[in-house]
Design a protein around this motif. Structure first.
Motif, PDB file in Angstrom:
ATOM      1  N   THR A  79      30.383  60.603  -5.592  1.00  0.00           N
ATOM      2  CA  THR A  79      29.347  60.522  -4.559  1.00  0.00           C
ATOM      3  C   THR A  79      28.777  61.995  -4.371  1.00  0.00           C
ATOM      4  OG1 THR A  79      30.623  59.026  -3.082  1.00  0.00           O
ATOM      5  CG2 THR A  79      29.081  60.464  -2.092  1.00  0.00           C
TER       6      THR A  79
ATOM      7  N   ALA B 244      14.029  64.255  -1.902  1.00  0.00           N
ATOM      8  CA  ALA B 244      15.150  63.496  -2.160  1.00  0.00           C
ATOM      9  C   ALA B 244      16.402  63.811  -1.124  1.00  0.00           C
ATOM     10  CB  ALA B 244      16.010  64.012  -3.292  1.00  0.00           C
ATOM     11  N   HIS B 245      16.512  65.114  -0.624  1.00  0.00           N
ATOM     12  CA  HIS B 245      17.408  65.135   0.448  1.00  0.00           C
ATOM     13  C   HIS B 245      16.673  64.422   1.642  1.00  0.00           C
ATOM     14  CE1 HIS B 245      18.432  67.623   4.069  1.00  0.00           C
ATOM     15  NE2 HIS B 245      19.621  68.028   3.206  1.00  0.00           N
TER      16      HIS B 245
ATOM     17  N   LEU C 277      21.346  69.842  -3.569  1.00  0.00           N
ATOM     18  CA  LEU C 277      21.905  68.303  -3.846  1.00  0.00           C
ATOM     19  C   LEU C 277      23.150  68.940  -4.965  1.00  0.00           C
ATOM     20  CD1 LEU C 277      19.056  65.937  -4.004  1.00  0.00           C
ATOM     21  CD2 LEU C 277      20.523  66.216  -2.056  1.00  0.00           C
TER      22      LEU C 277
ATOM     23  N   ALA D 148      16.226  60.536  -5.423  1.00  0.00           N
ATOM     24  CA  ALA D 148      17.262  60.031  -4.778  1.00  0.00           C
ATOM     25  C   ALA D 148      17.615  58.600  -5.169  1.00  0.00           C
ATOM     26  CB  ALA D 148      16.497  59.656  -3.276  1.00  0.00           C
TER      27      ALA D 148
ATOM     28  N   VAL E 270      25.507  66.736   0.008  1.00  0.00           N
ATOM     29  CA  VAL E 270      24.384  67.589   0.310  1.00  0.00           C
ATOM     30  C   VAL E 270      24.762  68.670   1.097  1.00  0.00           C
ATOM     31  CG1 VAL E 270      22.091  67.101   1.662  1.00  0.00           C
ATOM     32  CG2 VAL E 270      23.055  65.054   0.586  1.00  0.00           C
TER      33      VAL E 270
ATOM     34  N   LEU F 166      17.253  56.880   4.825  1.00  0.00           N
ATOM     35  CA  LEU F 166      18.151  55.791   4.343  1.00  0.00           C
ATOM     36  C   LEU F 166      19.400  55.822   5.303  1.00  0.00           C
ATOM     37  CD1 LEU F 166      18.757  56.054   0.496  1.00  0.00           C
ATOM     38  CD2 LEU F 166      17.224  54.650   1.736  1.00  0.00           C
TER      39      LEU F 166
ATOM     40  N   ALA G 134      21.234  57.356  -6.178  1.00  0.00           N
ATOM     41  CA  ALA G 134      21.959  55.907  -5.573  1.00  0.00           C
ATOM     42  C   ALA G 134      22.243  54.812  -6.818  1.00  0.00           C
ATOM     43  CB  ALA G 134      20.726  55.308  -4.787  1.00  0.00           C
TER      44      ALA G 134
ATOM     45  N   LEU H 243      17.840  60.732   1.473  1.00  0.00           N
ATOM     46  CA  LEU H 243      18.979  60.328   1.581  1.00  0.00           C
ATOM     47  C   LEU H 243      19.624  60.689   2.807  1.00  0.00           C
ATOM     48  CD1 LEU H 243      20.141  62.258  -1.938  1.00  0.00           C
ATOM     49  CD2 LEU H 243      20.108  59.840  -1.443  1.00  0.00           C
ATOM     50  N   THR H 244      19.010  61.721   3.710  1.00  0.00           N
ATOM     51  CA  THR H 244      19.918  61.883   4.766  1.00  0.00           C
ATOM     52  C   THR H 244      18.849  61.508   6.050  1.00  0.00           C
ATOM     53  OG1 THR H 244      18.619  64.228   5.055  1.00  0.00           O
ATOM     54  CG2 THR H 244      20.789  64.076   3.882  1.00  0.00           C
TER      55      THR H 244
END
Length: 340
Positions: free
Chosen positions: A4, A328-329, A20, A204, A7, A336, A208, A332-333
């Motif tokens: 995993t 992307a951050h 990241l 991202a 972040v 999603l 994933a 992801l945060t």
């Protein structure tokens, strides 16, 4: 399989630029999991240094330089622009008159480079020298079986090229959406995804799917620091994802290039039963170089990926790195997170 990612928020003095952290960034000692792949005639000091200075990994293309001594000078030029890690690409291909690969390899080591991207043939013959010199090797692969072979000979990481990529996608025709998780299931070492990436949504998605970062070529071709002609960059911005051709299919040496009158003619000749000598004058490397230097996009064949369909501007290379990571951050945060 990839661990995993974590972040990390950057300190306030760095304007809270997100970071990241992945196995790839830790293994290579870089800040962001974004790599500018080595591209013939494109991977020069200004571009590589700009990417590295922004926290990614910029890569100088060894064979763009006419001699090993010129490569050393190019590396030294890059170091006047950044003190962050810079890699060198060494593409090893069969040839009637091959470049002096051993001399280029020695020049890389003697110049103190500690990250090398290899492509083409197996890196195995070069691994002993690189390993002894403390050089970490990233090998570009177009299949899981080739990635496993690279892992077995001791590379630090691999770059997995999906069928969407520019240049040579291999002969399996497997796109990244399948190839990336397949690689994640099979590999123990870090790997980055290549082919079809131009922004943070792609980064991202790659994370994933199990990758540890992305390699972007066409996106970095289309930046301020890229040494290719402005008209070529503008052609990339104007083009869609449909504006590429696959040439050399019948020769089992598939290459994805920009769709133009020259690549159309190559496709037609080979589809009619032609062989390589019939198209050799059309695909000469000197003609492709002329495209990049003079800006005549019809002068020869030149490589670009399907991802050009989502490239819509010509920013600085540093801006590409920063906004890719920031987007992307956010995906992801925030985006999603609603499904968590």
């Amino acid at each position: 399989m990839s661990e995993t990612i974590s972040v990390v928020e950057r300190p306030e003095r760095d304007e809270a630029q997100p970071r990241l952290r992945t196995r790839f960034t830790e293994a290579l000692g870089i800040e962001h999991p974004v790599v500018q792949g080595g591209m013939m005639w494109v991977g020069r000091a200004e571009l590589a240094a700009a990417v590295s200075e922004a926290g990614g990994l910029g890569i100088i293309t060894a064979l763009t330089q006419p001699t090993p001594a010129d490569l050393v000078k190019e590396i030294e030029r890059a170091r006047t622009m950044t003190d962050k890690p810079i890699g060198v690409n060494l593409t090893i291909l069969p040839s009637i008159s091959p470049p002096p690969y051993d001399e280029y390899r020695r020049a890389i080591v003697d110049a103190g480079v500690t990250i090398v991207e290899t492509a083409g043939s197996s890196p195995e013959p070069h691994m002993e020298m690189f390993r002894d010199a403390g050089v970490r090797v990233i090998h570009k692969c177009t299949s899981v079986r080739h990635a496993l072979k690279a892992q077995s000979v001791g590379v630090t990481a691999v770059s997995i090229d999906g069928f969407e990529c520019a240049g040579h996608p291999g002969e399996d025709d497997v796109p990244g959406l399948v190839l990336i998780p397949a690689a994640a299931d099979a590999l123990e070492i870090p790997f980055i995804a290549s082919g079809g990436f131009a922004d943070g949504r792609g980064l991202a998605a790659a994370l994933a799917l199990g990758a540890d970062g992305v390699n972007m070529g066409s996106r970095f071709m289309c930046t301020v620091e890229s040494p290719i002609a402005q008209s070529v960059k503008e052609r990339i911005v104007a083009a869609s994802e449909l504006d590429t051709n696959l040439i050399f299919r019948s020769l089992r040496n598939t290459a994805r290039v920009a769709k133009n009158s020259v690549s159309d003619e190559v496709v037609q000749i080979l589809a009619a039963g032609g062989r390589f000598p019939d198209v050799q004058p059309l695909v000469a490397g000197a003609r492709g170089r002329k495209v990049f230097e003079d800006g005549d996009v019809e002068a020869g064949i030149w490589t670009v990926g399907q991802v050009q369909g989502i490239i819509r501007d010509i920013p600085t290379a540093g801006e590409v790195v920063r906004r890719t990571v920031a987007q992307a951050h956010d995906v992801l945060t925030r985006r999603l997170a609603q499904f968590a």
